[in-house]
Design an enzyme around this catalytic site. Structure first.
Site, PDB file in Angstrom:
ATOM      1  N   ARG A  82       0.931  -0.835  -0.145  1.00  0.00           N
ATOM      2  CA  ARG A  82      -0.187   0.300  -0.337  1.00  0.00           C
ATOM      3  C   ARG A  82       0.427   1.492   0.009  1.00  0.00           C
ATOM      4  O   ARG A  82       0.460   2.410  -0.381  1.00  0.00           O
ATOM      5  CB  ARG A  82      -0.664   0.195   1.290  1.00  0.00           C
ATOM      6  CG  ARG A  82      -2.010  -0.779   1.026  1.00  0.00           C
ATOM      7  CD  ARG A  82      -2.947  -0.861   2.162  1.00  0.00           C
ATOM      8  NE  ARG A  82      -4.096  -1.876   1.878  1.00  0.00           N
ATOM      9  CZ  ARG A  82      -5.360  -1.725   3.270  1.00  0.00           C
ATOM     10  NH1 ARG A  82      -4.933  -1.074   3.796  1.00  0.00           N
ATOM     11  NH2 ARG A  82      -5.941  -2.546   2.988  1.00  0.00           N
ATOM     12  N   ASP A 155      -3.750   3.214   6.026  1.00  0.00           N
ATOM     13  CA  ASP A 155      -3.302   3.003   4.402  1.00  0.00           C
ATOM     14  C   ASP A 155      -3.398   3.233   3.265  1.00  0.00           C
ATOM     15  O   ASP A 155      -3.006   3.006   2.321  1.00  0.00           O
ATOM     16  CB  ASP A 155      -1.707   2.171   5.198  1.00  0.00           C
ATOM     17  CG  ASP A 155      -1.772   1.387   5.080  1.00  0.00           C
ATOM     18  OD1 ASP A 155      -3.590   0.875   4.879  1.00  0.00           O
ATOM     19  OD2 ASP A 155      -1.225   0.853   5.721  1.00  0.00           O
ATOM     20  N   ASP A 156      -4.363   3.161   3.619  1.00  0.00           N
ATOM     21  CA  ASP A 156      -5.514   3.103   2.036  1.00  0.00           C
ATOM     22  C   ASP A 156      -6.032   4.615   1.573  1.00  0.00           C
ATOM     23  O   ASP A 156      -7.706   4.294   1.071  1.00  0.00           O
ATOM     24  CB  ASP A 156      -6.454   1.440   2.275  1.00  0.00           C
ATOM     25  CG  ASP A 156      -7.374   1.626   3.156  1.00  0.00           C
ATOM     26  OD1 ASP A 156      -7.296   2.108   4.282  1.00  0.00           O
ATOM     27  OD2 ASP A 156      -8.203   0.797   3.189  1.00  0.00           O
ATOM     28  N   ASP A 239     -11.020   3.741  16.636  1.00  0.00           N
ATOM     29  CA  ASP A 239     -12.094   4.913  16.125  1.00  0.00           C
ATOM     30  C   ASP A 239     -13.076   4.776  16.433  1.00  0.00           C
ATOM     31  O   ASP A 239     -13.619   5.469  17.213  1.00  0.00           O
ATOM     32  CB  ASP A 239     -11.787   4.288  14.956  1.00  0.00           C
ATOM     33  CG  ASP A 239     -12.768   3.540  14.193  1.00  0.00           C
ATOM     34  OD1 ASP A 239     -12.518   2.263  14.930  1.00  0.00           O
ATOM     35  OD2 ASP A 239     -12.435   3.401  13.060  1.00  0.00           O
ATOM     36  N   HIS A 263     -13.940   3.583   2.742  1.00  0.00           N
ATOM     37  CA  HIS A 263     -13.701   2.913   1.542  1.00  0.00           C
ATOM     38  C   HIS A 263     -15.921   1.999   2.284  1.00  0.00           C
ATOM     39  O   HIS A 263     -16.042   0.687   1.599  1.00  0.00           O
ATOM     40  CB  HIS A 263     -13.143   1.740   0.834  1.00  0.00           C
ATOM     41  CG  HIS A 263     -12.400   0.804   1.759  1.00  0.00           C
ATOM     42  ND1 HIS A 263     -13.293  -0.345   3.453  1.00  0.00           N
ATOM     43  CD2 HIS A 263     -11.175   1.032   2.629  1.00  0.00           C
ATOM     44  CE1 HIS A 263     -12.159  -0.457   3.786  1.00  0.00           C
ATOM     45  NE2 HIS A 263     -11.702  -0.378   3.888  1.00  0.00           N
TER      46      HIS A 263
HETATM   47  N1  UDP Z   1      -4.034  -2.227  10.126  1.00  0.00           N
HETATM   48  C1  UDP Z   1      -2.797  -2.171  11.320  1.00  0.00           C
HETATM   49  N2  UDP Z   1      -2.411  -3.970  11.179  1.00  0.00           N
HETATM   50  C2  UDP Z   1      -3.224  -4.827  11.066  1.00  0.00           C
HETATM   51  C3  UDP Z   1      -4.008  -5.270  10.216  1.00  0.00           C
HETATM   52  C4  UDP Z   1      -4.026  -3.546  10.023  1.00  0.00           C
HETATM   53  O1  UDP Z   1      -2.472  -1.298  11.642  1.00  0.00           O
HETATM   54  O2  UDP Z   1      -2.725  -5.894  11.938  1.00  0.00           O
HETATM   55  C5  UDP Z   1      -4.114  -1.028   9.431  1.00  0.00           C
HETATM   56  C6  UDP Z   1      -3.951  -1.310   8.287  1.00  0.00           C
HETATM   57  O3  UDP Z   1      -3.242  -0.657   7.841  1.00  0.00           O
HETATM   58  C7  UDP Z   1      -5.126   0.088   7.781  1.00  0.00           C
HETATM   59  C8  UDP Z   1      -5.992   0.059   8.401  1.00  0.00           C
HETATM   60  O4  UDP Z   1      -5.187  -0.637  10.257  1.00  0.00           O
HETATM   61  O5  UDP Z   1      -4.229   1.539   7.948  1.00  0.00           O
HETATM   62  C9  UDP Z   1      -6.785  -0.956   8.178  1.00  0.00           C
HETATM   63  O6  UDP Z   1      -6.839  -1.843   7.143  1.00  0.00           O
HETATM   64  P1  UDP Z   1      -7.601  -2.552   6.792  1.00  0.00           P
HETATM   65  O7  UDP Z   1      -7.804  -1.303   5.234  1.00  0.00           O
HETATM   66  O8  UDP Z   1      -6.710  -4.344   6.006  1.00  0.00           O
HETATM   67  O9  UDP Z   1      -8.738  -2.900   6.660  1.00  0.00           O
HETATM   68  P2  UDP Z   1     -10.320  -2.317   7.148  1.00  0.00           P
HETATM   69  O10 UDP Z   1     -10.518  -2.079   8.957  1.00  0.00           O
HETATM   70  O11 UDP Z   1     -10.605  -1.215   6.417  1.00  0.00           O
HETATM   71  O12 UDP Z   1     -11.073  -3.564   6.572  1.00  0.00           O
HETATM   72 MN    MN Z   2      -9.155  -0.139   4.851  1.00  0.00          MN
END
Ligand code: UDP
Ligand code: MN
Length: 326
Positions: A82, A155-156, A239, A263
């Site tokens: 990413r 980071d996304d 959060d 997203h």
């Molecule tokens: N992240 C982290 N540790 C983990 C998995 C994810 O710090 O073991 C962070 C990742 O880098 C990103 C955020 O958590 O900034 C959200 O992760 P992701 O987009 O994969 O999942 P979402 O919660 O959006 O589905």
């Molecule tokens: Mn995400």
């Protein structure tokens, strides 16, 4: 003489009684404040809590990009997947203010970011309290930076630095502001120390910003391990817990921004012209921004953010020449 001293003594006792009474009332009001955490939806402000901000005060308190401390939550598995997109796009416009928080040391990243890589020492699992541990670090670093605003992103996420500054300048950093976008409209309830509590929060994946004054109010809930403890007590991730502290324990309304996007929103629905004015964008799987006439095919640009960046900054050297004419 005797009469005069009697008058003095009695007026002194009146004053003393008045002082005592106002102290008691003050104390009572304080207590009332603490025991009356908001429980109804209306007190949560599903709408922005933007206060009227007098123009001359706004002018005086105007911030610039350097007043922001931007933290990007990342982890080892995303360093090579990413982060390259980030370094290629928005990061160049805000690298002085951007700090990456991760779980694993990475020399290349330390060099690339000119030392703006913080390895937290938190665990690497996705457990709520581990994520809270990381956000706790972000808060601590921000707090010690003494900057006027802290913005946290995933980071996304993609951020438009100048729009971020413009957005934050609508609020006074000397007042408590918790700015972001909730991922759902309703309020969930959860047990916290044997009490049913409502949760209303800005989702981390859409970007979250707080003012310096807000961060001061949060000190007792954030420093010295308090944040991780609250995450554990609530069994909720970073959060959610952060929002619980802000809106419930401290009673500060969320200032809702519809130009902060995770997203979880349907990104394809946002028209191209509107996309250009969004503060935070994101991508996830097939949920990406929908651009008219994208610069790169989806196979080369799965997040669509390279094409987006070329629309936004056509003069970028890796953007094809024809996009410069648009
Ligand atoms: N992240 C982290 N540790 C983990 C998995 C994810 O710090 O073991 C962070 C990742 O880098 C990103 C955020 O958590 O900034 C959200 O992760 P992701 O987009 O994969 O999942 P979402 O919660 O959006 O589905
Ligand atoms: Mn995400």
């Amino acid at each position: 003489m005797k009469f005069l001293s009697k008058v003095v003594v009695s007026s002194m006792s009146v004053i003393a009684m008045y002082l005592l009474a106002s102290l008691l009332v003050d104390n009572w009001q304080q207590r009332k404040k603490i025991s009356s955490f908001p429980t109804t939806k209306s007190q949560y402000g599903t709408f922005s809590s933007t206060k009227i901000y007098p123009i001359e005060l706004a002018e005086r308190n105007k911030i610039s990009q350097d007043d922001i401390y931007l933290t990007i939550k990342t982890c080892e598995k995303n360093h090579k997947t990413r982060l390259p997109l980030i370094f290629k796009t928005w990061w160049t416009g805000i690298k002085q203010q951007a700090y990456f928080f991760t779980d694993t040391d990475d020399e290349a990243l330390t060099n690339q970011t000119d030392g703006h890589l913080i390895v937290t020492g938190c665990g690497k699992t996705h457990a709520p309290f581990e994520l809270c541990c990381k956000m706790g670090y972000e808060y601590d670093y921000y707090y010690d930076s003494k900057k006027k605003w802290w913005c946290h992103m995933d980071d996304d996420n993609y951020v438009n630095p100048s729009l971020l500054v413009k957005a934050l300048n609508q609020y006074n950093w000397k007042e408590p502001f918790y700015v972001g976008r909730p991922s759902r409209e309703g309020i969930q309830y959860r047990q916290y120390k044997g009490q049913k509590v409502p949760l209303y929060f800005a989702t981390g994946g859409a970007g979250i910003c707080i003012s310096r004054n807000m961060s001061e109010l949060m000190v007792p809930w954030m420093r010295n391990g308090s944040f991780v403890q609250t995450c554990k007590d609530l069994s909720m991730p970073d959060d959610v817990t952060f929002g619980f502290i802000a809106t419930n324990r401290l009673g500060i309304k969320l200032t809702r921004r519809n130009d902060f996007n995770s997203h979880m929103q349907n990104l394809a629905k946002v028209p191209t012209e509107e996309l250009l004015s969004q503060v935070f964008l994101s991508y996830g799987g097939a949920n990406v921004v929908n651009l008219t006439d994208p610069t790169f095919p989806l196979t080369e640009d799965h997040s669509r953010l390279l094409s987006y960046h070329c629309k936004k900054y056509p003069e970028t050297e890796w953007c094809p020449k024809e996009s410069k004419l648009r």
